[in-house]
Design a protein around this motif. Structure first.
Motif, mmCIF file in Angstrom:
data_model
loop_
_atom_site.group_PDB
_atom_site.id
_atom_site.type_symbol
_atom_site.label_atom_id
_atom_site.label_comp_id
_atom_site.label_asym_id
_atom_site.label_seq_id
_atom_site.Cartn_x
_atom_site.Cartn_y
_atom_site.Cartn_z
ATOM 1 N N LEU A 192 -9.241 7.461 9.405
ATOM 2 C CA LEU A 192 -8.942 8.865 9.142
ATOM 3 C C LEU A 192 -7.467 9.045 8.794
ATOM 4 O O LEU A 192 -6.600 8.300 9.276
ATOM 5 N N GLY A 193 -7.204 10.084 8.002
ATOM 6 C CA GLY A 193 -5.855 10.317 7.495
ATOM 7 C C GLY A 193 -4.853 10.627 8.588
ATOM 8 O O GLY A 193 -3.705 10.158 8.545
ATOM 9 N N TYR B 153 -19.451 12.323 6.345
ATOM 10 C CA TYR B 153 -18.688 13.538 6.087
ATOM 11 C C TYR B 153 -18.264 13.671 4.626
ATOM 12 O O TYR B 153 -18.225 14.780 4.096
ATOM 13 N N VAL C 67 -0.152 -7.120 -4.443
ATOM 14 C CA VAL C 67 0.165 -8.279 -3.605
ATOM 15 C C VAL C 67 -1.077 -9.157 -3.545
ATOM 16 O O VAL C 67 -2.155 -8.708 -3.155
ATOM 17 N N GLY D 105 0.832 -1.206 0.000
ATOM 18 C CA GLY D 105 0.000 0.000 0.000
ATOM 19 C C GLY D 105 0.862 1.249 0.000
ATOM 20 O O GLY D 105 1.701 1.429 0.883
ATOM 21 N N ALA E 173 -5.789 12.170 -0.154
ATOM 22 C CA ALA E 173 -7.175 11.767 -0.426
ATOM 23 C C ALA E 173 -8.140 12.774 0.204
ATOM 24 O O ALA E 173 -9.227 13.020 -0.310
ATOM 25 N N CYS E 174 -7.704 13.389 1.306
ATOM 26 C CA CYS E 174 -8.570 14.361 2.003
ATOM 27 C C CYS E 174 -8.842 15.586 1.134
ATOM 28 O O CYS E 174 -9.823 16.301 1.340
ATOM 29 N N ASP F 236 -6.178 2.771 7.412
ATOM 30 C CA ASP F 236 -7.607 2.464 7.264
ATOM 31 C C ASP F 236 -7.929 0.966 7.298
ATOM 32 O O ASP F 236 -9.095 0.592 7.266
ATOM 33 N N GLU G 143 2.397 -1.041 -4.576
ATOM 34 C CA GLU G 143 1.121 -0.332 -4.698
ATOM 35 C C GLU G 143 0.412 -0.850 -5.940
ATOM 36 O O GLU G 143 0.975 -0.816 -7.039
ATOM 37 N N LYS G 144 -0.821 -1.301 -5.756
ATOM 38 C CA LYS G 144 -1.503 -1.922 -6.910
ATOM 39 C C LYS G 144 -1.985 -0.897 -7.931
ATOM 40 O O LYS G 144 -2.143 -1.197 -9.100
ATOM 41 N N GLY H 176 -5.445 0.076 3.322
ATOM 42 C CA GLY H 176 -6.522 1.072 3.315
ATOM 43 C C GLY H 176 -7.911 0.476 3.426
ATOM 44 O O GLY H 176 -8.115 -0.620 3.957
ATOM 45 N N ASN I 261 0.156 4.684 0.136
ATOM 46 C CA ASN I 261 -0.353 6.029 0.425
ATOM 47 C C ASN I 261 -0.006 6.425 1.870
ATOM 48 O O ASN I 261 1.110 6.153 2.319
ATOM 49 N N ALA I 262 -0.941 7.059 2.569
ATOM 50 C CA ALA I 262 -0.606 7.700 3.854
ATOM 51 C C ALA I 262 0.123 6.758 4.821
ATOM 52 O O ALA I 262 1.252 7.047 5.255
ATOM 53 N N ALA I 263 -0.507 5.638 5.151
ATOM 54 C CA ALA I 263 0.074 4.763 6.168
ATOM 55 C C ALA I 263 1.316 4.049 5.634
ATOM 56 O O ALA I 263 2.347 3.973 6.314
#
Ligand code: FAD
Length: 453
Positions: free
Chosen positions: A304-305, A163, A83, A10, A44-45, A287, A35-36, A116, A12-14
């Motif tokens: 959450l981010g 939200y 993966v 993955g 993303a936010c 996530d 990353e796929k 995520g 992104n953020a994490a």
């Protein structure tokens, strides 16, 4: 001797927080990120603001490229690499490279899972129609934006009043475009209590968004060209030439389930304070994992981010030989809805009761700054525990001064302050920024009495 290898799933953020922190901690390790999708390291936010036109293009949301990670951090980021399988006993992942073929088996010493969340779409007919979108990743937001500029969209329907649904209502509403927001529950935005929702709903209506609650969507219908034209709820039908499904997300855990890794709250991967999973040498963050709510003491799923970045950092540190903790969250969140800031932290009234507290409440309306300088009222709700006097939660809505005030109360929750201790806080005051009695202090005083009554 070969270098120790960390694999991160993955990008992104994490995942990239984990990879970057692992590199800071350990200069020797080989670090690979799979990353796929085509995109890594983006906000993303910021997607609703890109769709709404405040952010000029998708590239503005990108933070770093794979090349940056390679040259600046010695991290190899492989996009379009999915993966497919994890063997925790053999410490291998099987990776499908672009173009298909036979997946490659890659050994790892440590593994961080940061896969995520995925959209939780309702199981209704018509979601495959053209003109139906979600906004859970960069590619889906780009597709929606292209549709908005190519087709003349005059009637947009958003399904889901969480939200992201609220942010998308603002992003899509223009003078020439009608927006209808459909929510199946009796009220919008269940993350906050009724008093706060009422104000938020009025703001949506004031800005021309048609809000329908108790509108459970049953089907989407299209024309002969396969383009969406109507949204049917159980009771009514709405015209649409664009539909955004904002019906929530669920943790993306297929890989982990198949590998026998233990799941926890909300079906997310169960982790401890060190972001360790039930499998040795396997960490997870963001996530796809559950977390501890420090107020209720219960495990929970809050994707959450801000949490993803922090957990990623802890997972990366520990995967590279460190021993850091992510203690948990208090459930702080804020959203902008047209001219309003809507925020929460801790537990709402119902959540407090469900968690076993005897909850008391205070609700005050007070100016965010001196009225003679144009200060406008904000609505503050505090929730406290009758048994201990402790603050359990806070919610606020208003045109100004909400987003940062909620952070004061989040800090109070981390410190387990009582209503009386919040009332005694030495908060700043000057007329352009606050009232001499800050709304937080007025509400805390009311709560002090409420918990004793
Ligand atoms: P993701 O960002 O989802 O990244 C996971 C990555 O893993 C994906 O790129 C995915 O393709 C990849 N992946 C999955 N499976 C595999 C596999 N098998 N192999 C290889 N790669 C895989 N949070 C806030 O705190 N504040 C906000 O204002 C806010 N606004 C938001 C607005 C929108 C529209 C959205 C969608 C989210 C928002 N969030 C916000 C939430 C925040 O963006 C997420 O919490 C954050 O992106 C989670 O990061 P992550 O790395 O855990 O997951």
């Amino acid at each position: 001797m070969s270098r120790e290898r960390l694999i991160v799933v993955g990008g992104n953020a994490a995942g990239l927080s984990a990879a970057s922190q692992a590199r800071r901690r350990n200069h020797e390790m080989e670090i690979r990120v799979y990353e796929k999708g085509p995109d890594v390291s983006y906000s993303a936010c910021g997607l609703p603001y890109f769709v709404g036109g405040l952010v000029p293009d998708a590239d503005t949301l990108r933070v770093h490229s794979p090349e940056f990670f390679h040259t600046e951090r010695e991290i190899d980021v492989f996009t379009h690499h999915e993966v497919l399988e994890i063997s925790t006993s053999r410490r291998r992942v099987s990776v499908l490279a672009p173009g298909g073929g036979t997946p490659e088996e890659v050994y790892f010493d440590r593994l961080v899972l940061a896969t995520g969340a995925e959209p939780a779409w309702p199981e209704i007919p018509g979601t495959e129609l053209r003109g139906v979108f979600h906004v859970n990743d960069l590619q889906s937001a780009v597709a929606l934006k292209q549709h908005l500029s190519a087709a003349s969209v005059s009637k947009a329907v958003i399904v889901g009043g969480g939200y992201i649904g609220l942010e998308m209502a603002e992003a899509l509403k223009t003078e020439s475009r009608a927006v209808t927001l459909l929510e199946r529950s009796p009220r919008l935005f269940e993350a906050v209590d009724q008093e706060i929702v009422q104000v938020t709903e009025r703001e949506l209506t004031r800005n021309g968004v048609e809000v329908r609650t108790q509108a459970s969507v049953a089907a989407l219908a299209g024309d002969a060209q396969g383009i969406v034209r109507r949204v049917h709820s159980e009771k009514a039908s709405f015209e649409a030439d664009c539909v955004v499904l904002a019906t929530g997300v669920r943790p993306r855990t297929k890989l982990m389930q198949a590998a026998g890794i233990q799941l926890g709250a909300g079906g997310a991967v169960s982790v401890n304070d060190y972001q360790e999973t039930s499998a040795a040498a396997v960490y997870a963050a963001g996530d796809c994992v559950d977390t501890l709510n420090l107020v209720s003491g219960q495990r929970t799923y809050v994707p959450l981010g801000t949490t993803a970045n922090k957990q990623g950092r802890v997972a990366g540190e520990n995967a590279a030989g460190g021993r850091e903790r992510f203690p948990g969250i208090v459930g702080t969140a804020v959203v902008k809805v047209f001219g309003l800031e809507v925020a929460r932290t801790g537990l709402g009234s119902e959540e407090a009761r469900e968690a076993g507290f005897r909850a008391a409440e205070a609700l005050v309306q007070a100016p965010a700054r001196a009225r003679y300088l144009g200060g406008q009222d904000i609505l503050v709700k505090l929730i406290g525990d009758r048994a201990s006097g402790r603050l359990l939660g806070a919610q606020m809505v208003g045109p100004e001064g909400v987003a940062k005030r909620i952070d004061v109360l989040a800090t109070a929750l981390h410190s387990r302050l009582t209503a009386e201790q919040v009332y005694q806080l030495d908060l700043s005051y000057a007329p352009p920024f606050s009232s001499v009695w800050d709304p937080i202090l007025i509400a805390a005083r009311q709560l002090m009495h409420a918990v004793k009554s």
